[in-house]
Design a protein around this motif. Structure first.
Motif, PDB file in Angstrom:
ATOM      1  N   ARG A 190    -124.081  56.413   2.966  1.00  0.00           N
ATOM      2  CA  ARG A 190    -122.885  57.048   2.222  1.00  0.00           C
ATOM      3  C   ARG A 190    -123.290  57.616   0.878  1.00  0.00           C
ATOM      4  O   ARG A 190    -123.177  58.601   0.362  1.00  0.00           O
ATOM      5  N   VAL A 191    -124.017  56.514   0.120  1.00  0.00           N
ATOM      6  CA  VAL A 191    -124.462  57.032  -1.346  1.00  0.00           C
ATOM      7  C   VAL A 191    -125.239  57.979  -1.313  1.00  0.00           C
ATOM      8  O   VAL A 191    -125.179  58.934  -2.088  1.00  0.00           O
ATOM      9  N   TYR A 208    -128.991  58.521 -12.800  1.00  0.00           N
ATOM     10  CA  TYR A 208    -129.328  57.024 -12.736  1.00  0.00           C
ATOM     11  C   TYR A 208    -128.244  56.476 -12.037  1.00  0.00           C
ATOM     12  O   TYR A 208    -127.065  56.895 -12.140  1.00  0.00           O
ATOM     13  N   LEU A 209    -128.338  55.477 -10.987  1.00  0.00           N
ATOM     14  CA  LEU A 209    -127.747  54.780 -10.194  1.00  0.00           C
ATOM     15  C   LEU A 209    -127.380  53.163 -10.968  1.00  0.00           C
ATOM     16  O   LEU A 209    -128.668  52.675 -10.963  1.00  0.00           O
ATOM     17  N   GLY A 210    -126.311  53.118 -11.620  1.00  0.00           N
ATOM     18  CA  GLY A 210    -126.323  51.437 -12.131  1.00  0.00           C
ATOM     19  C   GLY A 210    -124.938  51.045 -11.427  1.00  0.00           C
ATOM     20  O   GLY A 210    -124.576  51.314 -10.368  1.00  0.00           O
ATOM     21  N   GLY A 211    -124.802  50.098 -12.261  1.00  0.00           N
ATOM     22  CA  GLY A 211    -123.634  49.159 -11.476  1.00  0.00           C
ATOM     23  C   GLY A 211    -124.024  47.859 -10.661  1.00  0.00           C
ATOM     24  O   GLY A 211    -125.224  48.021 -10.371  1.00  0.00           O
ATOM     25  N   GLY A 212    -123.273  46.999 -10.460  1.00  0.00           N
ATOM     26  CA  GLY A 212    -123.550  46.010  -9.621  1.00  0.00           C
ATOM     27  C   GLY A 212    -123.892  46.092  -8.158  1.00  0.00           C
ATOM     28  O   GLY A 212    -124.896  45.354  -7.918  1.00  0.00           O
ATOM     29  N   ASN A 213    -123.701  46.995  -7.696  1.00  0.00           N
ATOM     30  CA  ASN A 213    -124.080  47.332  -6.210  1.00  0.00           C
ATOM     31  C   ASN A 213    -125.012  48.265  -6.024  1.00  0.00           C
ATOM     32  O   ASN A 213    -125.668  48.464  -5.132  1.00  0.00           O
ATOM     33  N   SER A 214    -125.653  48.853  -7.264  1.00  0.00           N
ATOM     34  CA  SER A 214    -126.726  49.949  -6.943  1.00  0.00           C
ATOM     35  C   SER A 214    -128.024  49.114  -6.587  1.00  0.00           C
ATOM     36  O   SER A 214    -128.632  49.674  -5.660  1.00  0.00           O
ATOM     37  N   LEU A 222    -132.651  55.340  -0.933  1.00  0.00           N
ATOM     38  CA  LEU A 222    -133.366  55.562  -2.210  1.00  0.00           C
ATOM     39  C   LEU A 222    -134.478  56.554  -2.269  1.00  0.00           C
ATOM     40  O   LEU A 222    -134.782  57.388  -3.019  1.00  0.00           O
ATOM     41  N   ALA A 223    -135.484  56.239  -1.324  1.00  0.00           N
ATOM     42  CA  ALA A 223    -136.626  57.026  -1.234  1.00  0.00           C
ATOM     43  C   ALA A 223    -136.327  58.341  -0.928  1.00  0.00           C
ATOM     44  O   ALA A 223    -137.159  59.455  -1.221  1.00  0.00           O
ATOM     45  N   ARG A 224    -135.390  58.705  -0.001  1.00  0.00           N
ATOM     46  CA  ARG A 224    -134.958  59.956   0.435  1.00  0.00           C
ATOM     47  C   ARG A 224    -134.088  61.050  -0.640  1.00  0.00           C
ATOM     48  O   ARG A 224    -134.096  62.087  -0.295  1.00  0.00           O
ATOM     49  N   MET A 225    -133.661  60.252  -1.848  1.00  0.00           N
ATOM     50  CA  MET A 225    -133.070  60.905  -2.700  1.00  0.00           C
ATOM     51  C   MET A 225    -133.649  61.873  -3.602  1.00  0.00           C
ATOM     52  O   MET A 225    -133.390  62.460  -4.362  1.00  0.00           O
ATOM     53  N   ASP A 227    -137.543  61.887  -6.477  1.00  0.00           N
ATOM     54  CA  ASP A 227    -138.070  61.137  -7.751  1.00  0.00           C
ATOM     55  C   ASP A 227    -137.213  61.253  -8.680  1.00  0.00           C
ATOM     56  O   ASP A 227    -137.404  60.799  -9.937  1.00  0.00           O
ATOM     57  N   ASP A 228    -136.206  62.118  -8.642  1.00  0.00           N
ATOM     58  CA  ASP A 228    -135.317  62.281 -10.040  1.00  0.00           C
ATOM     59  C   ASP A 228    -134.053  61.509 -10.062  1.00  0.00           C
ATOM     60  O   ASP A 228    -133.088  61.654 -10.787  1.00  0.00           O
ATOM     61  N   VAL A 229    -134.141  60.408  -9.009  1.00  0.00           N
ATOM     62  CA  VAL A 229    -132.965  59.544  -8.807  1.00  0.00           C
ATOM     63  C   VAL A 229    -133.526  58.157  -8.978  1.00  0.00           C
ATOM     64  O   VAL A 229    -134.401  57.798  -8.460  1.00  0.00           O
ATOM     65  N   VAL A 230    -132.914  57.306 -10.086  1.00  0.00           N
ATOM     66  CA  VAL A 230    -133.562  56.045 -10.255  1.00  0.00           C
ATOM     67  C   VAL A 230    -132.228  55.111 -10.317  1.00  0.00           C
ATOM     68  O   VAL A 230    -131.251  55.163 -10.737  1.00  0.00           O
ATOM     69  N   VAL A 231    -132.814  53.678 -10.000  1.00  0.00           N
ATOM     70  CA  VAL A 231    -131.830  52.658 -10.105  1.00  0.00           C
ATOM     71  C   VAL A 231    -132.192  52.055 -11.237  1.00  0.00           C
ATOM     72  O   VAL A 231    -133.196  51.518 -11.657  1.00  0.00           O
ATOM     73  N   VAL A 232    -130.864  51.636 -12.072  1.00  0.00           N
ATOM     74  CA  VAL A 232    -131.215  51.004 -13.504  1.00  0.00           C
ATOM     75  C   VAL A 232    -130.241  49.609 -13.429  1.00  0.00           C
ATOM     76  O   VAL A 232    -129.446  49.401 -12.658  1.00  0.00           O
ATOM     77  N   PRO A 233    -130.731  48.563 -14.329  1.00  0.00           N
ATOM     78  CA  PRO A 233    -130.007  47.366 -14.210  1.00  0.00           C
ATOM     79  C   PRO A 233    -128.587  47.374 -14.769  1.00  0.00           C
ATOM     80  O   PRO A 233    -128.063  48.326 -15.613  1.00  0.00           O
ATOM     81  N   ASN A 234    -127.867  46.558 -14.133  1.00  0.00           N
ATOM     82  CA  ASN A 234    -126.498  46.460 -14.376  1.00  0.00           C
ATOM     83  C   ASN A 234    -126.203  45.927 -15.882  1.00  0.00           C
ATOM     84  O   ASN A 234    -125.053  46.169 -16.538  1.00  0.00           O
ATOM     85  N   THR A 235    -127.187  45.496 -16.510  1.00  0.00           N
ATOM     86  CA  THR A 235    -126.962  44.900 -17.998  1.00  0.00           C
ATOM     87  C   THR A 235    -126.834  45.838 -18.735  1.00  0.00           C
ATOM     88  O   THR A 235    -126.669  45.966 -20.069  1.00  0.00           O
ATOM     89  N   ALA A 236    -127.218  47.365 -18.319  1.00  0.00           N
ATOM     90  CA  ALA A 236    -127.125  48.314 -19.507  1.00  0.00           C
ATOM     91  C   ALA A 236    -125.675  48.449 -19.651  1.00  0.00           C
ATOM     92  O   ALA A 236    -125.313  49.119 -20.950  1.00  0.00           O
ATOM     93  N   GLY A 237    -124.647  48.094 -18.978  1.00  0.00           N
ATOM     94  CA  GLY A 237    -123.306  48.210 -19.395  1.00  0.00           C
ATOM     95  C   GLY A 237    -122.949  47.425 -20.610  1.00  0.00           C
ATOM     96  O   GLY A 237    -122.116  47.697 -21.331  1.00  0.00           O
TER      97      GLY A 237
END
Length: 251
Positions: A190-191, A208-214, A222-225, A227-237
């Motif tokens: 779904r994502v 950038y995909l963030g938040g606790g569930n990313s 994720l690989a199919r999304m 190279d311009d899509v990256v997951v980032v740490p939730n601590t960024a909040g």
């Protein structure tokens, strides 16, 4: 060196830490459950009490869910409910939160310069490179959204409340309740589906995909999304609490 008390307010919990000028945490982050029901006075008191358990700071940054425009709440989805996300709104709380000048109220309570933004916007400030068009989507209780152009925060769009499929909003469609119901594998599909659907809308340079569930998004999706899509740490909040001051409009 200017220090910042950064507070990340979510539907289920409120986290805070104190950061130095480089965005490094000077204290272990503290977390308290978000209390419900949550009138505005209790919200201010909860944040003030949490900040009082941390080292003194020179200013305050708060990220909270919903539409916050120039420090004033337009709408907030969770804090107007009886018992938290997915429970019934309380008309008295809806009226109390609508038009609430949360930035002024918190500034007066802390006695410090205070900046209040949508939580995804603060999260984004902690991760964007500052070049090109950068979109941030946070996956947690619901979906958060922030857009930056050349490192400057664009006007907030409450994308989470837009309909997506079967009469569901984005908030519901990829939120925590649906993730638990579907399981991580189907939820990850779904994502990827919403990423593909939003790509022609925003034409981002990076997403950038963030938040606790990313972190639960399956690697194969994720690989199919791309190279311009990256997951980032939730601590960024929390870490974004420093950079948000320079990246806000007119900052």
């Amino acid at each position: 060196m200017t220090t910042t008390l950064a507070i990340d307010c979510g539907g289920g919990g409120i986290k805070a830490s104190v950061l130095d000028g480089a965005g490094t945490m000077r204290a272990r982050p503290l977390r308290v459950p978000t209390p419900y029901p949550l009138p505005t006075a209790l919200f201010v008191k909860t944040l003030l009490d949490l900040g009082g358990r941390l080292p003194a700071a020179d200013r305050v940054t708060v990220g909270m869910p919903g539409m916050v425009r120039h420090g004033v709440v337009v709408t907030t989805p969770h804090y107007v409910t009886r018992a938290g996300p997915r429970t019934k709104p309380v008309p008295e709380l809806v009226a109390e939160w609508s038009g609430f000048d949360v930035q002024t109220a918190l500034g007066e309570a802390f006695g410090l310069p205070t900046l209040v933004l949508n939580d995804a916007e603060v999260h984004g400030a902690g991760v964007v490179a500052g070049t090109g068009l950068e979109l941030v989507l946070t996956m947690g209780t619901g979906l958060g959204c922030a857009l930056f152009d050349g490192g400057v925060l664009a006007p907030h769009l409450e994308l989470s409340q837009a309909p997506v499929r079967w009469g569901m909003s984005y908030d519901t469609y990829v939120g925590e309740h649906e993730r638990r119901r579907l399981g991580d594998a189907f939820w990850s599909r779904r994502v990827r589906g919403i990423v593909e659907g939003l790509r022609p809308v925003f034409q981002w340079d990076r997403l950038y995909l963030g938040g606790g569930n990313s972190r639960l998004i399956r690697p194969e999706q994720l690989a199919r999304m791309g190279d311009d899509v990256v997951v980032v740490p939730n601590t960024a909040g929390i870490i974004g609490g420093v950079r948000a001051w320079a990246m806000r409009r007119g900052g």
